[in-house]
Design an enzyme around this catalytic site. Structure first.
Site, PDB file in Angstrom:
ATOM      1  N   PHE A 282    -101.489 -12.851  -9.380  1.00 27.28           N
ATOM      2  CA  PHE A 282    -100.707 -13.354  -8.243  1.00 27.28           C
ATOM      3  C   PHE A 282    -100.477 -14.837  -8.426  1.00 27.28           C
ATOM      4  O   PHE A 282    -101.408 -15.597  -8.718  1.00 27.28           O
ATOM      5  CB  PHE A 282    -101.476 -13.126  -6.941  1.00 27.28           C
ATOM      6  CG  PHE A 282    -100.860 -13.792  -5.731  1.00 27.28           C
ATOM      7  CD1 PHE A 282     -99.952 -13.111  -4.943  1.00 27.28           C
ATOM      8  CD2 PHE A 282    -101.182 -15.099  -5.390  1.00 27.28           C
ATOM      9  CE1 PHE A 282     -99.377 -13.725  -3.825  1.00 27.28           C
ATOM     10  CE2 PHE A 282    -100.607 -15.718  -4.278  1.00 27.28           C
ATOM     11  CZ  PHE A 282     -99.706 -15.019  -3.498  1.00 27.28           C
ATOM     12  N   ASP A 368     -90.528  20.431  -0.929  1.00 28.28           N
ATOM     13  CA  ASP A 368     -91.198  19.390  -1.716  1.00 28.28           C
ATOM     14  C   ASP A 368     -90.433  19.147  -3.020  1.00 28.28           C
ATOM     15  O   ASP A 368     -89.240  19.472  -3.143  1.00 28.28           O
ATOM     16  CB  ASP A 368     -92.670  19.813  -1.938  1.00 28.28           C
ATOM     17  CG  ASP A 368     -93.613  18.628  -2.057  1.00 28.28           C
ATOM     18  OD1 ASP A 368     -93.653  18.032  -3.151  1.00 28.28           O
ATOM     19  OD2 ASP A 368     -94.288  18.282  -1.076  1.00 28.28           O
ATOM     20  N   LYS A 478     -90.947  13.269   3.373  1.00 30.43           N
ATOM     21  CA  LYS A 478     -92.238  12.948   2.756  1.00 30.43           C
ATOM     22  C   LYS A 478     -91.959  11.937   1.656  1.00 30.43           C
ATOM     23  O   LYS A 478     -91.226  12.232   0.715  1.00 30.43           O
ATOM     24  CB  LYS A 478     -92.862  14.228   2.194  1.00 30.43           C
ATOM     25  CG  LYS A 478     -94.186  14.025   1.469  1.00 30.43           C
ATOM     26  CD  LYS A 478     -94.767  15.381   1.087  1.00 30.43           C
ATOM     27  CE  LYS A 478     -95.979  15.274   0.183  1.00 30.43           C
ATOM     28  NZ  LYS A 478     -96.394  16.611  -0.309  1.00 30.43           N
ATOM     29  N   TRP A 479     -92.519  10.743   1.800  1.00 31.27           N
ATOM     30  CA  TRP A 479     -92.253   9.634   0.864  1.00 31.27           C
ATOM     31  C   TRP A 479     -93.442   9.521  -0.078  1.00 31.27           C
ATOM     32  O   TRP A 479     -94.490   9.022   0.285  1.00 31.27           O
ATOM     33  CB  TRP A 479     -92.064   8.351   1.669  1.00 31.27           C
ATOM     34  CG  TRP A 479     -91.732   7.129   0.873  1.00 31.27           C
ATOM     35  CD1 TRP A 479     -92.480   6.555  -0.118  1.00 31.27           C
ATOM     36  CD2 TRP A 479     -90.580   6.298   1.005  1.00 31.27           C
ATOM     37  NE1 TRP A 479     -91.872   5.423  -0.606  1.00 31.27           N
ATOM     38  CE2 TRP A 479     -90.701   5.238   0.070  1.00 31.27           C
ATOM     39  CE3 TRP A 479     -89.448   6.333   1.835  1.00 31.27           C
ATOM     40  CZ2 TRP A 479     -89.742   4.234  -0.048  1.00 31.27           C
ATOM     41  CZ3 TRP A 479     -88.501   5.330   1.708  1.00 31.27           C
ATOM     42  CH2 TRP A 479     -88.651   4.301   0.765  1.00 31.27           C
ATOM     43  N   MET A 481     -95.378   8.722  -4.003  1.00 26.63           N
ATOM     44  CA  MET A 481     -95.476   7.634  -4.990  1.00 26.63           C
ATOM     45  C   MET A 481     -96.618   8.009  -5.921  1.00 26.63           C
ATOM     46  O   MET A 481     -97.768   7.999  -5.495  1.00 26.63           O
ATOM     47  CB  MET A 481     -95.772   6.343  -4.226  1.00 26.63           C
ATOM     48  CG  MET A 481     -95.577   5.045  -4.944  1.00 26.63           C
ATOM     49  SD  MET A 481     -96.806   4.726  -6.234  1.00 26.63           S
ATOM     50  CE  MET A 481     -96.370   3.083  -6.696  1.00 26.63           C
ATOM     51  N   CYS A 526     -97.199   9.201   1.433  1.00 27.62           N
ATOM     52  CA  CYS A 526     -97.963   9.972   0.454  1.00 27.62           C
ATOM     53  C   CYS A 526     -97.983   9.166  -0.842  1.00 27.62           C
ATOM     54  O   CYS A 526     -96.991   8.527  -1.195  1.00 27.62           O
ATOM     55  CB  CYS A 526     -97.257  11.311   0.220  1.00 27.62           C
ATOM     56  SG  CYS A 526     -98.046  12.346  -1.022  1.00 27.62           S
ATOM     57  N   SER A 527     -99.121   9.185  -1.509  1.00 32.22           N
ATOM     58  CA  SER A 527     -99.141   8.612  -2.846  1.00 32.22           C
ATOM     59  C   SER A 527    -100.139   9.452  -3.627  1.00 32.22           C
ATOM     60  O   SER A 527    -101.328   9.159  -3.635  1.00 32.22           O
ATOM     61  CB  SER A 527     -99.557   7.138  -2.802  1.00 32.22           C
ATOM     62  OG  SER A 527     -99.667   6.643  -4.123  1.00 32.22           O
ATOM     63  N   GLY A 528     -99.634  10.557  -4.204  1.00 36.23           N
ATOM     64  CA  GLY A 528    -100.550  11.521  -4.804  1.00 36.23           C
ATOM     65  C   GLY A 528    -101.614  11.842  -3.773  1.00 36.23           C
ATOM     66  O   GLY A 528    -102.804  11.784  -4.050  1.00 36.23           O
ATOM     67  N   ASP A 534    -103.056   3.243   4.256  1.00 37.65           N
ATOM     68  CA  ASP A 534    -103.464   1.939   4.770  1.00 37.65           C
ATOM     69  C   ASP A 534    -102.686   1.625   6.039  1.00 37.65           C
ATOM     70  O   ASP A 534    -101.687   2.277   6.349  1.00 37.65           O
ATOM     71  CB  ASP A 534    -103.264   0.856   3.700  1.00 37.65           C
ATOM     72  CG  ASP A 534    -101.837   0.818   3.189  1.00 37.65           C
ATOM     73  OD1 ASP A 534    -100.933   0.515   3.976  1.00 37.65           O
ATOM     74  OD2 ASP A 534    -101.614   1.103   1.982  1.00 37.65           O
ATOM     75  N   GLU A 614    -104.918  37.535   8.321  1.00 29.91           N
ATOM     76  CA  GLU A 614    -104.745  36.082   8.155  1.00 29.91           C
ATOM     77  C   GLU A 614    -103.448  35.613   8.818  1.00 29.91           C
ATOM     78  O   GLU A 614    -103.402  34.529   9.404  1.00 29.91           O
ATOM     79  CB  GLU A 614    -104.794  35.712   6.668  1.00 29.91           C
ATOM     80  CG  GLU A 614    -106.209  35.860   6.120  1.00 29.91           C
ATOM     81  CD  GLU A 614    -106.317  35.671   4.605  1.00 29.91           C
ATOM     82  OE1 GLU A 614    -107.387  35.244   4.150  1.00 29.91           O
ATOM     83  OE2 GLU A 614    -105.341  35.968   3.885  1.00 29.91           O
TER      84      GLU A 614
HETATM   85  C1  DGJ Z   1     -97.995  14.538  -5.106  1.00 29.23           C
HETATM   86  C2  DGJ Z   1     -98.135  14.937  -3.674  1.00 29.23           C
HETATM   87  O1  DGJ Z   1     -99.306  14.442  -3.125  1.00 29.23           O
HETATM   88  C3  DGJ Z   1     -98.038  16.439  -3.569  1.00 29.23           C
HETATM   89  O2  DGJ Z   1     -98.279  16.860  -2.260  1.00 29.23           O
HETATM   90  C4  DGJ Z   1     -96.673  16.841  -4.022  1.00 29.23           C
HETATM   91  O3  DGJ Z   1     -95.707  16.321  -3.157  1.00 29.23           O
HETATM   92  C5  DGJ Z   1     -96.431  16.369  -5.445  1.00 29.23           C
HETATM   93  N1  DGJ Z   1     -96.694  14.963  -5.588  1.00 29.23           N
HETATM   94  C6  DGJ Z   1     -95.018  16.656  -5.873  1.00 29.23           C
HETATM   95  O4  DGJ Z   1     -94.727  16.134  -7.089  1.00 29.23           O
END
Ligand code: DGJ
Length: 728
Positions: A282, A368, A478-479, A481, A526-528, A534, A614
């Site tokens: 930085f 997705d 759903k965003w 990364m 979402c990031s994996g 955060d 179920e």
């Molecule tokens: C990672 C996400 O956390 C999963 O839920 C899914 O959307 C995959 N990527 C898709 O590539």
């Protein structure tokens, strides 16, 4: 008035309902930190500072002959680098003459109504119920024209103090800002533990508690995101603190990029904790008139242990960080096709999933990864945000309409910040990808990162997303990364120390512009899974996919750790198939539902492939989600146990203490089992409650002190929902 200042304008009290934060600008102009903790009266606590001549701790010129006055020992608000305080500092400056000194003195203050905004960055905002108040303290560097404005926000009812920093170069010469942390907390006395939340992809945010000693404790991220590995939120607590008792201080950074937080005792046993943007890689150049804004740290103090602290963070993040319609509006129960199909879907498969889901009461289908460009695996197509109509058997509008015709909403996945080398976007604009010319870049999931600090990149993404969202009925995005950032380089500026922060600001800018265009869109971060979970992201997305791990038993750990700072309403949580795709574990459908109900609830499997019993359970779970929505999404949350024992239990209580709901999950089984006894919390001692488990009616006092013993020890991975209802 939450902010009180003495008539000399040098003693500052920030008063919340139960806590006080006090500072004093002494006669030498040093902004001293005198107190943070349980509420005190408006009296000057500078007397707590006991000075002494400490060898090898030098004295600033204003101290004259007084060898007891040393920056190296004084508790301060904004310790600078290179001027005699050898502990961790918050600000480091390189001046045009080659010197490195950051020596700040008090200039003045201002009180502003309402909470403050930070240009381009997330920050807590006012709500109808509570307006914040802001104190701005100005400091000036002694030998240059660099000014610092320290922002303090007070949310009185919520017991929250915020901090942020603006550095302005009012001189003619360039100044290099090599470090600009947002917060320093000095504790003169006592021992503290530091609780951090650490993990890895698919196993995020496990609490780890260590005593703060003379060995420095530090966690942080240099991955470009806040990361799966360490979360930008920590607790400093007394060594005796437990769930229900003891002093706890929270530090939570509203920022989604590189960060650092550290704590260490100095030579005199005083603890200094600092938090902010990680100074590794930085460095910002401030030209004449330019300013740098550091992100907000959200501080909170509770003398009621971790539970009290969590309640304060849950309220402030839910009510004052999350924005838009979905702060109040009910989140739809969703079904996501990822674990049901991965990339292998077509219109009919999706419609079959949607039809079954809709017949069972599910309210939204989320399509997705894989609907765009050439994207049948994760090796290609990112960046080509054009609908693959061949794969979908028609337009996205047609698919969206068909979903809507079922009475469902329609959601769509994007991963805007990424590009595959095998994509038309990369072939047209290889320089948009982050990579160093002349070097082979690292790939993560076989993809590169787009330079989000470039406006033309963000403009392209906004244009593509706007086109898609305008031409199909899309209610949710759903965003995602999916890699860490490295090999940093930008074609538009040559000070690469600015890259990581500019990247994060670029992501925020795109999110802000997208939401301005589509204000009613529900965004799920979402990031994996939980790699960017955060407070900063919550400003844009009121829910975040908590983890890629959908195993109900692992989720107990993940959701438990997440709950210390983040409200249950923010945790995306789904029922998935067994054997679980991440762990291979088989758990009952009911347990998967009970665990997912403590989150932004949904499904992630093909319900055509589960048994009729179920399917009946799905209907029941959806009904439970609606029945308990106020409790789970707006109620007060109690951890009744940790996940490490034989069972994990937690509880929600509604605002008027008329209803409580406990979830209990057995995590292991043993021969000749000992009874299962669970505590009950948060009831009104005077009210009488009927317990759904055994139909017994007792006072809240009795339930809370006696607890509940289960008549039968549940089997491994079995779960229970137990309700307490106040009798009229
Ligand atoms: C990672 C996400 O956390 C999963 O839920 C899914 O959307 C995959 N990527 C898709 O590539």
């Amino acid at each position: 008035m939450a902010i009180k200042v003495d008539k000399e304008g040098r003693l500052f009290h920030l008063q919340t309902k139960d806590s006080t934060y006090q500072m004093y600008a002494d006669e030498k102009g040093i902004l001293l930190h005198t107190y943070y903790g349980k509420k005190i009266d408006e009296e000057n606590l500078r007397g707590l500072i006991c000075r002494a001549d400490v060898g090898f701790s030098g004295n600033p010129p204003e101290a004259g002959e007084d060898r007891s006055y040393s920056l190296d020992c004084l508790p301060q608000e904004m310790p600078g680098s290179g001027v005699g305080d050898y502990r961790d500092d918050c600000i480091r400056l390189w001046h045009s003459d080659g010197s490195m000194a950051a020596d700040f003195r008090y200039v003045g203050y201002e009180i502003l109504a309402g909470s403050y905004r930070i240009p381009g960055l997330p920050a807590l905002h006012d709500s109808e119920e509570e307006q914040g108040q802001t104190l701005v303290i100005t400091l000036k560097e002694v030998a240059s024209q660099v000014m610092v404005c320290l922002y303090y926000g007070v949310f009185e009812a919520e017991n929250v103090i915020t901090r942020a920093v603006r550095v302005e170069n009012q001189g003619k010469e360039d100044v290099i800002l090599d470090e600009c942390l947002s917060c320093c907390l000095d504790f003169q006395f006592g021992d503290l533990d530091m609780v951090t939340f650490a993990g890895r992809h698919a196993m995020e945010r496990g609490p780890e508690r260590n005593p703060v000693g003379r060995t420095r404790l530090e966690v942080g991220s240099v991955r470009g995101t806040s990361s799966h590995q360490y979360n930008p939120a920590v607790i400093l607590c007394s060594p005796q603190a437990t769930e229900d008792f003891g002093d706890c201080y929270g530090m939570c950074l509203a920022y989604s990029g590189n960060f650092v937080v550290s704590a260490q005792k100095d030579q005199r046993g005083q603890t200094r904790a600092v938090m902010g943007i990680n100074p590794r890689q930085f460095s910002f150049c401030l030209k004449e008139g330019e300013a740098f804004d550091a992100p907000q740290v959200i501080l909170s103090y509770s003398d009621r242990g971790f539970t009290g602290l969590s309640h304060q963070y849950h309220r402030i993040l839910r009510e004052h960080m999350c924005r838009g319609k979905y702060v109040r509006a009910r989140r739809p129960v969703l079904i996501n096709n990822w674990e049901a199909t991965y990339f292998d879907f077509n219109e009919e498969k999706l419609m079959a999933i949607a039809r079954k889901a809709s017949s069972l009461g599910i309210e939204m289908l989320v399509l997705d990864d894989g609907w765009f460009g050439k994207r049948d695996s994760d090796n290609s197509g990112l960046g080509d945000w054009f609908v693959n109509e061949k794969k979908l058997g028609g337009s996205l509008k047609r698919l969206g309409d068909r979903i809507h015709d079922l009475g469902m909403q329609f959601g769509l996945w994007f991963e805007p910040e990424m590009v595959s080398q095998d994509s038309d976007l990369y072939r047209a604009h290889p320089d948009w990808a982050v990579q160093v010319p002349g070097r082979e870049p690292n790939r993560g999931r076989n993809q590169l990162v787009l330079d989000m600090s470039r406006k033309e990149v963000r403009d392209y993404l906004l244009e593509r997303m706007t086109d898609i969202l305008s031409n199909a009925p899309i209610d949710y995005v759903k965003w995602d990364m999916n890699r860490s950032v490295c090999d940093i380089y930008s074609h538009t500026y040559n000070r690469i120390g600015e890259f990581y922060h500019r990247y994060v600001c670029g992501v925020y800018d795109l999110l802000e512009r997208l939401l301005a265009r589509f204000p009613d869109l529900l965004l799920e971060g979402c990031s994996g899974g939980g790699g960017r979970f955060d407070a900063g992201m919550l400003y844009y997305s009121p829910q975040i996919w908590c983890s890629d791990n959908t195993d109900a038993i692992n989720r107990l750990d993940i959701q438990y750790g997440t709950s210390f700072f983040y409200p249950v309403s923010t945790m995306g949580s789904h029922v998935s198939a067994v054997p679980n795709h991440q762990t291979g574990r088989v758990t009952p459908f009911q347990t998967r539902g009970h665990v997912a109900l403590s989150g932004s609830f949904g499904y992630e499997l093909d319900l055509n492939k589960v048994t009729e019993e179920e399917q009946a359970l799905v209907k029941e779970q959806v009904a439970q989600f609606h029945k308990y929505y106020e409790l789970t999404h707006e109620g007060t949350y109690y951890r009744l146990s940790g996940p490490a024992g034989r069972f994990c239990a937690w509880e929600f209580v509604d605002a008027d203490q008329s209803q409580a709901l406990e979830t209990l999950v057995m995590t292991s089984a043993e021969g000749n089992p000992m009874p299962v006894h669970t505590t009950v919390k948060g009831l009104d001692p005077e009210k009488r409650y009927r317990c759904s488990y055994n139909d017994m009616v007792c006072s809240g006092r009795t339930w809370m002190n006696g607890g509940l013993t289960l008549e039968r020890v549940p089997g491994e991975y079995e779960s229970l929902l137990i309700e307490w209802r106040a009798e009229e």
